[in-house]
Design a protein around this motif. Sequence first.
Motif, PDB file in Angstrom:
ATOM      1  N   ASN A  61       0.777  -1.425  -0.075  1.00 53.07           N
ATOM      2  CA  ASN A  61       0.089  -0.147   0.013  1.00 53.07           C
ATOM      3  C   ASN A  61       0.842   1.115  -0.140  1.00 53.07           C
ATOM      4  OD1 ASN A  61      -2.212  -1.581   0.288  1.00 53.07           O
ATOM      5  ND2 ASN A  61      -2.892  -0.977   2.075  1.00 53.07           N
ATOM      6  N   TYR A  62       2.129   1.176   0.155  1.00 55.87           N
ATOM      7  CA  TYR A  62       2.880   2.383   0.334  1.00 55.87           C
ATOM      8  C   TYR A  62       4.105   2.620  -0.283  1.00 55.87           C
ATOM      9  CZ  TYR A  62       1.122   3.009   5.314  1.00 55.87           C
ATOM     10  OH  TYR A  62       0.313   2.995   6.315  1.00 55.87           O
ATOM     11  N   VAL A  63       4.089   1.667  -1.759  1.00 49.75           N
ATOM     12  CA  VAL A  63       5.373   1.651  -2.502  1.00 49.75           C
ATOM     13  C   VAL A  63       4.955   2.404  -3.845  1.00 49.75           C
ATOM     14  CG1 VAL A  63       6.301  -0.683  -1.524  1.00 49.75           C
ATOM     15  CG2 VAL A  63       4.738  -0.524  -3.537  1.00 49.75           C
ATOM     16  N   ALA A  64       5.813   2.865  -4.609  1.00 52.52           N
ATOM     17  CA  ALA A  64       5.654   3.566  -5.782  1.00 52.52           C
ATOM     18  C   ALA A  64       5.625   2.482  -7.030  1.00 52.52           C
ATOM     19  CB  ALA A  64       6.652   4.547  -6.111  1.00 52.52           C
ATOM     20  N   GLN A  65       5.070   2.904  -8.093  1.00 48.00           N
ATOM     21  CA  GLN A  65       5.010   1.899  -9.291  1.00 48.00           C
ATOM     22  C   GLN A  65       6.296   1.452  -9.518  1.00 48.00           C
ATOM     23  OE1 GLN A  65       4.064   5.026  -9.276  1.00 48.00           O
ATOM     24  NE2 GLN A  65       4.880   6.085 -10.980  1.00 48.00           N
ATOM     25  N   TRP A  66       7.605   1.961  -9.354  1.00 46.08           N
ATOM     26  CA  TRP A  66       8.715   1.732  -9.803  1.00 46.08           C
ATOM     27  C   TRP A  66       9.538   0.683  -8.819  1.00 46.08           C
ATOM     28  CZ3 TRP A  66      11.754   3.710  -5.913  1.00 46.08           C
ATOM     29  CH2 TRP A  66      10.987   4.926  -5.326  1.00 46.08           C
ATOM     30  N   GLN A  67       8.936   0.472  -7.697  1.00 48.69           N
ATOM     31  CA  GLN A  67       9.506  -0.522  -6.490  1.00 48.69           C
ATOM     32  C   GLN A  67       9.030  -1.755  -6.797  1.00 48.69           C
ATOM     33  OE1 GLN A  67       8.160   2.339  -3.302  1.00 48.69           O
ATOM     34  NE2 GLN A  67      10.119   2.031  -2.427  1.00 48.69           N
ATOM     35  N   GLY A  68       9.781  -2.768  -6.355  1.00 50.03           N
ATOM     36  CA  GLY A  68       9.365  -4.185  -6.665  1.00 50.03           C
ATOM     37  C   GLY A  68       8.926  -4.889  -5.490  1.00 50.03           C
ATOM     38  N   VAL A  69       7.584  -4.714  -5.384  1.00 45.98           N
ATOM     39  CA  VAL A  69       6.855  -5.285  -4.203  1.00 45.98           C
ATOM     40  C   VAL A  69       6.946  -6.669  -3.704  1.00 45.98           C
ATOM     41  CG1 VAL A  69       4.656  -5.494  -4.868  1.00 45.98           C
ATOM     42  CG2 VAL A  69       5.058  -4.924  -2.641  1.00 45.98           C
ATOM     43  N   PHE A  70       6.701  -7.427  -5.097  1.00 41.50           N
ATOM     44  CA  PHE A  70       6.991  -9.006  -4.882  1.00 41.50           C
ATOM     45  C   PHE A  70       8.487  -9.380  -4.766  1.00 41.50           C
ATOM     46  CE2 PHE A  70       2.842  -8.653  -7.446  1.00 41.50           C
ATOM     47  CZ  PHE A  70       2.233  -9.270  -6.423  1.00 41.50           C
ATOM     48  N   GLY A  71       9.146  -8.774  -5.064  1.00 39.73           N
ATOM     49  CA  GLY A  71      10.630  -8.874  -4.841  1.00 39.73           C
ATOM     50  C   GLY A  71      11.004  -8.783  -3.569  1.00 39.73           C
ATOM     51  N   SER A  72      10.442  -8.167  -2.739  1.00 37.22           N
ATOM     52  CA  SER A  72      10.713  -7.834  -1.248  1.00 37.22           C
ATOM     53  C   SER A  72      10.244  -9.000  -0.503  1.00 37.22           C
ATOM     54  CB  SER A  72      10.232  -6.522  -0.955  1.00 37.22           C
ATOM     55  OG  SER A  72       8.732  -6.572  -0.585  1.00 37.22           O
ATOM     56  N   TYR A  73       9.468  -9.976  -1.108  1.00 41.41           N
ATOM     57  CA  TYR A  73       8.899 -11.117  -0.255  1.00 41.41           C
ATOM     58  C   TYR A  73       9.749 -11.933  -0.267  1.00 41.41           C
ATOM     59  CZ  TYR A  73       4.308  -8.782  -0.728  1.00 41.41           C
ATOM     60  OH  TYR A  73       3.412  -7.911  -0.876  1.00 41.41           O
ATOM     61  N   GLY A  74      10.893 -12.086  -1.126  1.00 38.78           N
ATOM     62  CA  GLY A  74      11.740 -13.422  -1.074  1.00 38.78           C
ATOM     63  C   GLY A  74      11.474 -14.131  -2.425  1.00 38.78           C
ATOM     64  N   ASP A  75      12.656 -14.917  -2.791  1.00 41.54           N
ATOM     65  CA  ASP A  75      12.409 -15.812  -4.085  1.00 41.54           C
ATOM     66  C   ASP A  75      11.282 -16.814  -3.788  1.00 41.54           C
ATOM     67  OD1 ASP A  75      14.366 -14.189  -5.349  1.00 41.54           O
ATOM     68  OD2 ASP A  75      15.951 -15.412  -5.002  1.00 41.54           O
ATOM     69  N   ALA A  76      11.463 -17.532  -2.551  1.00 37.20           N
ATOM     70  CA  ALA A  76      10.499 -18.591  -2.616  1.00 37.20           C
ATOM     71  C   ALA A  76       8.976 -18.212  -2.447  1.00 37.20           C
ATOM     72  CB  ALA A  76      10.719 -19.185  -1.154  1.00 37.20           C
ATOM     73  N   ASN A  77       8.802 -16.940  -1.718  1.00 37.93           N
ATOM     74  CA  ASN A  77       7.465 -16.602  -1.757  1.00 37.93           C
ATOM     75  C   ASN A  77       7.127 -15.870  -2.989  1.00 37.93           C
ATOM     76  OD1 ASN A  77       7.087 -17.155   1.019  1.00 37.93           O
ATOM     77  ND2 ASN A  77       7.894 -15.296   1.634  1.00 37.93           N
ATOM     78  N   ARG A  78       7.768 -15.624  -3.926  1.00 38.49           N
ATOM     79  CA  ARG A  78       7.695 -14.905  -5.149  1.00 38.49           C
ATOM     80  C   ARG A  78       7.101 -16.273  -5.945  1.00 38.49           C
ATOM     81  NH1 ARG A  78      12.291 -11.599  -7.517  1.00 38.49           N
ATOM     82  NH2 ARG A  78      12.559 -13.593  -8.525  1.00 38.49           N
ATOM     83  N   LYS A  79       7.937 -17.125  -5.954  1.00 34.05           N
ATOM     84  CA  LYS A  79       7.658 -18.453  -6.843  1.00 34.05           C
ATOM     85  C   LYS A  79       6.347 -18.942  -6.333  1.00 34.05           C
ATOM     86  CE  LYS A  79       9.492 -23.011  -8.075  1.00 34.05           C
ATOM     87  NZ  LYS A  79      10.350 -23.832  -7.864  1.00 34.05           N
ATOM     88  N   SER A  80       6.136 -19.114  -5.001  1.00 36.08           N
ATOM     89  CA  SER A  80       4.710 -19.617  -4.549  1.00 36.08           C
ATOM     90  C   SER A  80       3.569 -18.860  -5.035  1.00 36.08           C
ATOM     91  CB  SER A  80       4.907 -19.705  -3.220  1.00 36.08           C
ATOM     92  OG  SER A  80       3.453 -20.355  -2.597  1.00 36.08           O
ATOM     93  N   LEU A  81       3.566 -17.602  -5.125  1.00 35.55           N
ATOM     94  CA  LEU A  81       2.528 -16.725  -5.410  1.00 35.55           C
ATOM     95  C   LEU A  81       2.147 -16.865  -6.986  1.00 35.55           C
ATOM     96  CD1 LEU A  81       3.286 -13.469  -3.683  1.00 35.55           C
ATOM     97  CD2 LEU A  81       1.363 -14.976  -3.392  1.00 35.55           C
ATOM     98  N   ALA A  82       3.570 -16.883  -7.873  1.00 32.01           N
ATOM     99  CA  ALA A  82       3.514 -17.173  -9.474  1.00 32.01           C
ATOM    100  C   ALA A  82       2.586 -18.474  -9.536  1.00 32.01           C
ATOM    101  CB  ALA A  82       4.754 -17.351  -9.940  1.00 32.01           C
ATOM    102  N   GLU A  83       2.961 -19.702  -8.710  1.00 31.94           N
ATOM    103  CA  GLU A  83       2.491 -21.040  -8.893  1.00 31.94           C
ATOM    104  C   GLU A  83       0.946 -20.975  -8.778  1.00 31.94           C
ATOM    105  OE1 GLU A  83       4.962 -23.435  -6.361  1.00 31.94           O
ATOM    106  OE2 GLU A  83       6.393 -23.314  -7.675  1.00 31.94           O
ATOM    107  N   VAL A  84       0.562 -20.273  -7.462  1.00 32.28           N
ATOM    108  CA  VAL A  84      -0.854 -19.935  -7.401  1.00 32.28           C
ATOM    109  C   VAL A  84      -1.531 -19.307  -8.276  1.00 32.28           C
ATOM    110  CG1 VAL A  84      -2.790 -18.729  -5.788  1.00 32.28           C
ATOM    111  CG2 VAL A  84      -0.603 -19.838  -4.761  1.00 32.28           C
ATOM    112  N   ALA A  85      -1.121 -18.292  -8.948  1.00 29.24           N
ATOM    113  CA  ALA A  85      -1.531 -17.642 -10.211  1.00 29.24           C
ATOM    114  C   ALA A  85      -1.650 -18.461 -11.325  1.00 29.24           C
ATOM    115  CB  ALA A  85      -0.719 -16.468 -10.259  1.00 29.24           C
ATOM    116  N   ASN A  86      -0.791 -19.224 -11.378  1.00 25.35           N
ATOM    117  CA  ASN A  86      -0.952 -20.446 -12.440  1.00 25.35           C
ATOM    118  C   ASN A  86      -2.052 -21.313 -12.507  1.00 25.35           C
ATOM    119  OD1 ASN A  86       1.342 -19.532 -13.927  1.00 25.35           O
ATOM    120  ND2 ASN A  86       3.061 -20.771 -12.815  1.00 25.35           N
TER     121      ASN A  86
END
Length: 126
Positions: A72-97
Amino acid sequence: MEFHAIPRTWNPAGNRFGLEGADEPLVAFLLIFVTSDARHDDEVTQTYKTILARVEKEAKKRRLYHPFLFANYVAQWQGVFGSYGDANRKSLAEVANVYDLERTFQCLQPGSFKISSMDRARQSKV
């Protein structure tokens, strides 16, 4: 400028925000600049980036830095999903798939933060 405490959970490893390494309470930092003249947008954005870089540098120097970004506090140029860590980013992508096969939330939902933008492998499967 606002500061908000981020509450700890009993099991930080059980969340998708990458907070496992947070031994101390975290504080989200919100910085807002507004201008009514679009001619100043680039200057305002650069000032914002400069201030955030200084805050990050000082936090790292004091060993208080954590990469988590509150969406809720980041700008469009900041990588919010990258801040969650690689494993969490991958898991979110798998859920989206699995649950967003039509890519409704990746293509039709307005806003800056899309799981598909950080998961190039998903795009090649569609």
